[in-house]
Design a protein around this motif. Structure first.
Motif, mmCIF file in Angstrom:
data_model
loop_
_atom_site.group_PDB
_atom_site.id
_atom_site.type_symbol
_atom_site.label_atom_id
_atom_site.label_comp_id
_atom_site.label_asym_id
_atom_site.label_seq_id
_atom_site.Cartn_x
_atom_site.Cartn_y
_atom_site.Cartn_z
ATOM 1 N N MET A 1 -3.976 -0.713 55.223
ATOM 2 C CA MET A 1 -3.465 -0.550 53.901
ATOM 3 C C MET A 1 -4.609 0.032 52.996
ATOM 4 O O MET A 1 -4.360 0.822 52.183
ATOM 5 C CB MET A 1 -3.184 -1.713 53.480
ATOM 6 C CG MET A 1 -1.884 -2.470 54.068
ATOM 7 S SD MET A 1 -0.321 -1.289 54.062
ATOM 8 C CE MET A 1 0.036 -1.383 52.167
ATOM 9 N N VAL A 2 -5.871 -0.127 53.238
ATOM 10 C CA VAL A 2 -7.044 0.382 52.663
ATOM 11 C C VAL A 2 -6.839 1.861 52.659
ATOM 12 O O VAL A 2 -6.982 2.771 51.999
ATOM 13 C CB VAL A 2 -8.269 -0.419 52.964
ATOM 14 C CG1 VAL A 2 -9.330 0.452 51.988
ATOM 15 C CG2 VAL A 2 -8.077 -1.783 52.377
ATOM 16 N N ASP A 3 -6.730 2.247 54.182
ATOM 17 C CA ASP A 3 -6.697 3.634 54.387
ATOM 18 C C ASP A 3 -5.696 4.497 53.536
ATOM 19 O O ASP A 3 -5.818 5.481 53.107
ATOM 20 C CB ASP A 3 -6.515 3.988 55.832
ATOM 21 C CG ASP A 3 -7.835 3.570 56.706
ATOM 22 O OD1 ASP A 3 -9.081 3.377 55.979
ATOM 23 O OD2 ASP A 3 -7.918 3.307 57.772
ATOM 24 N N LEU A 4 -4.616 3.803 53.481
ATOM 25 C CA LEU A 4 -3.209 4.340 52.865
ATOM 26 C C LEU A 4 -3.584 4.432 51.407
ATOM 27 O O LEU A 4 -3.214 5.484 50.782
ATOM 28 C CB LEU A 4 -2.062 3.599 53.293
ATOM 29 C CG LEU A 4 -0.792 4.013 52.535
ATOM 30 C CD1 LEU A 4 -0.305 5.355 52.746
ATOM 31 C CD2 LEU A 4 0.261 3.011 52.800
ATOM 32 N N ARG A 5 -4.105 3.508 50.706
ATOM 33 C CA ARG A 5 -4.442 3.462 49.198
ATOM 34 C C ARG A 5 -5.329 4.894 49.084
ATOM 35 O O ARG A 5 -5.071 5.097 48.325
ATOM 36 C CB ARG A 5 -5.023 2.173 49.069
ATOM 37 C CG ARG A 5 -5.378 2.186 47.600
ATOM 38 C CD ARG A 5 -6.528 1.004 47.091
ATOM 39 N NE ARG A 5 -7.898 1.466 47.972
ATOM 40 C CZ ARG A 5 -8.882 0.750 47.887
ATOM 41 N NH1 ARG A 5 -8.824 -0.577 47.609
ATOM 42 N NH2 ARG A 5 -10.006 1.361 48.643
ATOM 43 N N ASP A 6 -6.466 4.864 49.911
ATOM 44 C CA ASP A 6 -7.377 6.028 49.770
ATOM 45 C C ASP A 6 -6.683 7.164 49.720
ATOM 46 O O ASP A 6 -7.210 8.252 49.024
ATOM 47 C CB ASP A 6 -8.661 5.814 50.914
ATOM 48 C CG ASP A 6 -9.299 4.502 50.460
ATOM 49 O OD1 ASP A 6 -9.196 4.045 49.521
ATOM 50 O OD2 ASP A 6 -10.169 4.157 51.501
ATOM 51 N N GLU A 7 -5.592 7.637 50.774
ATOM 52 C CA GLU A 7 -5.169 8.627 50.928
ATOM 53 C C GLU A 7 -4.411 9.003 49.649
ATOM 54 O O GLU A 7 -4.210 10.142 49.156
ATOM 55 C CB GLU A 7 -4.348 8.547 52.193
ATOM 56 C CG GLU A 7 -3.855 10.052 52.754
ATOM 57 C CD GLU A 7 -4.685 11.289 52.866
ATOM 58 O OE1 GLU A 7 -4.395 12.215 52.754
ATOM 59 O OE2 GLU A 7 -6.008 10.799 53.190
ATOM 60 N N ILE A 8 -3.653 8.084 49.385
ATOM 61 C CA ILE A 8 -2.851 8.253 48.028
ATOM 62 C C ILE A 8 -3.558 8.516 46.892
ATOM 63 O O ILE A 8 -3.311 9.491 46.153
ATOM 64 C CB ILE A 8 -1.982 6.913 47.813
ATOM 65 C CG1 ILE A 8 -0.643 6.759 48.891
ATOM 66 C CG2 ILE A 8 -1.170 7.136 46.479
ATOM 67 C CD1 ILE A 8 0.035 5.606 48.832
ATOM 68 N N GLU A 9 -4.925 7.944 46.582
ATOM 69 C CA GLU A 9 -5.733 7.920 45.666
ATOM 70 C C GLU A 9 -6.226 9.528 45.692
ATOM 71 O O GLU A 9 -6.114 10.251 44.461
ATOM 72 C CB GLU A 9 -6.613 7.302 45.565
ATOM 73 C CG GLU A 9 -7.759 7.290 44.321
ATOM 74 C CD GLU A 9 -8.804 6.370 44.477
ATOM 75 O OE1 GLU A 9 -9.398 6.082 43.557
ATOM 76 O OE2 GLU A 9 -9.230 6.000 45.309
ATOM 77 N N LYS A 10 -6.470 10.192 46.840
ATOM 78 C CA LYS A 10 -6.940 11.348 46.786
ATOM 79 C C LYS A 10 -5.788 12.511 46.476
ATOM 80 O O LYS A 10 -6.038 13.411 45.823
ATOM 81 C CB LYS A 10 -7.422 11.715 48.521
ATOM 82 C CG LYS A 10 -7.934 13.070 48.763
ATOM 83 C CD LYS A 10 -8.389 13.288 50.035
ATOM 84 C CE LYS A 10 -9.124 14.617 50.239
ATOM 85 N NZ LYS A 10 -8.089 15.816 50.144
ATOM 86 N N ILE A 11 -4.414 12.069 47.047
ATOM 87 C CA ILE A 11 -3.376 13.012 46.791
ATOM 88 C C ILE A 11 -2.969 13.123 45.202
ATOM 89 O O ILE A 11 -2.942 14.315 44.524
ATOM 90 C CB ILE A 11 -2.207 12.633 47.509
ATOM 91 C CG1 ILE A 11 -2.255 12.725 48.936
ATOM 92 C CG2 ILE A 11 -0.970 13.526 46.949
ATOM 93 C CD1 ILE A 11 -1.179 12.078 49.807
ATOM 94 N N LEU A 12 -3.352 11.901 44.703
ATOM 95 C CA LEU A 12 -3.117 11.934 43.185
ATOM 96 C C LEU A 12 -4.175 12.704 42.370
ATOM 97 O O LEU A 12 -3.867 13.134 41.468
ATOM 98 C CB LEU A 12 -3.100 10.491 42.560
ATOM 99 C CG LEU A 12 -1.793 9.772 43.066
ATOM 100 C CD1 LEU A 12 -1.875 8.186 42.657
ATOM 101 C CD2 LEU A 12 -0.566 10.085 42.254
ATOM 102 N N GLU A 13 -5.363 12.417 42.935
ATOM 103 C CA GLU A 13 -6.424 13.091 42.318
ATOM 104 C C GLU A 13 -6.262 14.637 42.409
ATOM 105 O O GLU A 13 -6.747 15.389 41.516
ATOM 106 C CB GLU A 13 -7.789 12.647 42.724
ATOM 107 C CG GLU A 13 -9.088 13.135 42.160
ATOM 108 C CD GLU A 13 -10.236 12.422 42.501
ATOM 109 O OE1 GLU A 13 -11.300 12.486 41.818
ATOM 110 O OE2 GLU A 13 -10.244 11.548 43.562
#
Length: 264
Positions: A1-13
């Motif tokens: 889930m942490v990896d998914l969070r990081d990926e979503i954060e990158k997309i949003l950024e």
């Protein structure tokens, strides 16, 4: 889930939406509890069929008893007694006695009885008897004045000055949302758009005034920065846009053209 969070954060950024998301998360965490509905029993399915105050009070008392029992048992209200059953009993209460299980079953038979409904038959009978014993002067009114806006279907004919900015605001907000790859309802709650058009329709309002109203209703700052200038500009329009052509009409026109082409 942490990896998914990081990926979503990158997309949003990458899309320039990270600050928007952070503002949304913060608003959710600090949001107050939803306001308690006034007379929630009035939203019972089948309520529109009721014509007498004596029927309304039966719905109210049955709804309240069902709600209390559902909370106690931690179960869905509809499993104890459906909305349709409540409105059916309310109407039947004015034409036949409902003082025992047999009479309740007779009244409910046309809509299909559920065995679970009859498990608490005594409670339903008690609620009905209590409702029918309430004095006339204490019965709930048939209608209550709502604080919502009129249905937008009647704006064009009955409130043209409100409809003019609305007709412009809808497509402009839709375009702004599409440019940012957002559903339009995420860009701004549709009710806020309608309230601005209703409150100011026929008059101008500055971006600051519109922004202040949006903020007071709970719009996020990022939403306000995008939509307040658009809505303010829409309020300056003097003529309504033509109503959009319905898809059905467009499809029919296409079929007619195809038939003409085949006949040539």
């Amino acid at each position: 889930m942490v990896d998914l969070r990081d990926e979503i954060e990158k997309i949003l950024e990458d899309k320039g939406k990270l600050s928007w998301a952070e503002e949304e998360f913060s608003a959710i965490l600090t949001a107050p509890a939803a306001a308690k509905r006034v007379d929630p029993w009035r939203r019972t399915s089948g309520f529109h069929k009721l014509r007498k105050r004596e029927e309304l009070v039966v719905v109210r008392e049955l709804w309240i008893k069902r709600d209390e029992l559902a909370r106690e048992l931690d179960i869905s209200q509809g499993r104890l007694l459906s909305d349709l059953a409540i409105s059916t009993l309310a109407i039947a209460s004015q034409v036949q006695p409902l003082t025992n299980k047999k009479q309740l079953e007779k009244a409910l038979r046309p809509i299909g009885i559920r065995a679970r409904w009859m498990e608490y038959c005594d409670l339903w009978v008690s609620a009905i008897e209590g409702a029918l014993a309430i004095p006339t002067e204490e019965l709930p009114p048939l209608k209550v004045k709502g604080d919502g806006l009129p249905h937008i279907k009647i704006w064009r004919e009955r409130f043209p000055e409100k409809y003019i900015p609305l007709s412009h605001a809808r497509p402009r907000l839709a375009d702004a949302a599409a440019e940012r790859e957002l559903p339009v309802e995420n860009l701004l709650t549709p009710e806020f758009m309608r309230k601005i058009c209703w409150n100011y329709g026929g008059n101008s309002a500055s971006v600051t005034e519109v922004a202040s109203d949006l903020a007071s209703w709970g719009a996020r700052q990022w939403q306000i920065e995008i939509t307040a200038p658009i809505l303010s500009a829409c309020l300056d329009e003097k003529e309504a846009l033509p109503e959009p052509v319905k898809e059905e009409a467009t499809e029919q026109e296409g079929e007619n053209e195809a038939e003409i082409g085949q006949g040539q």
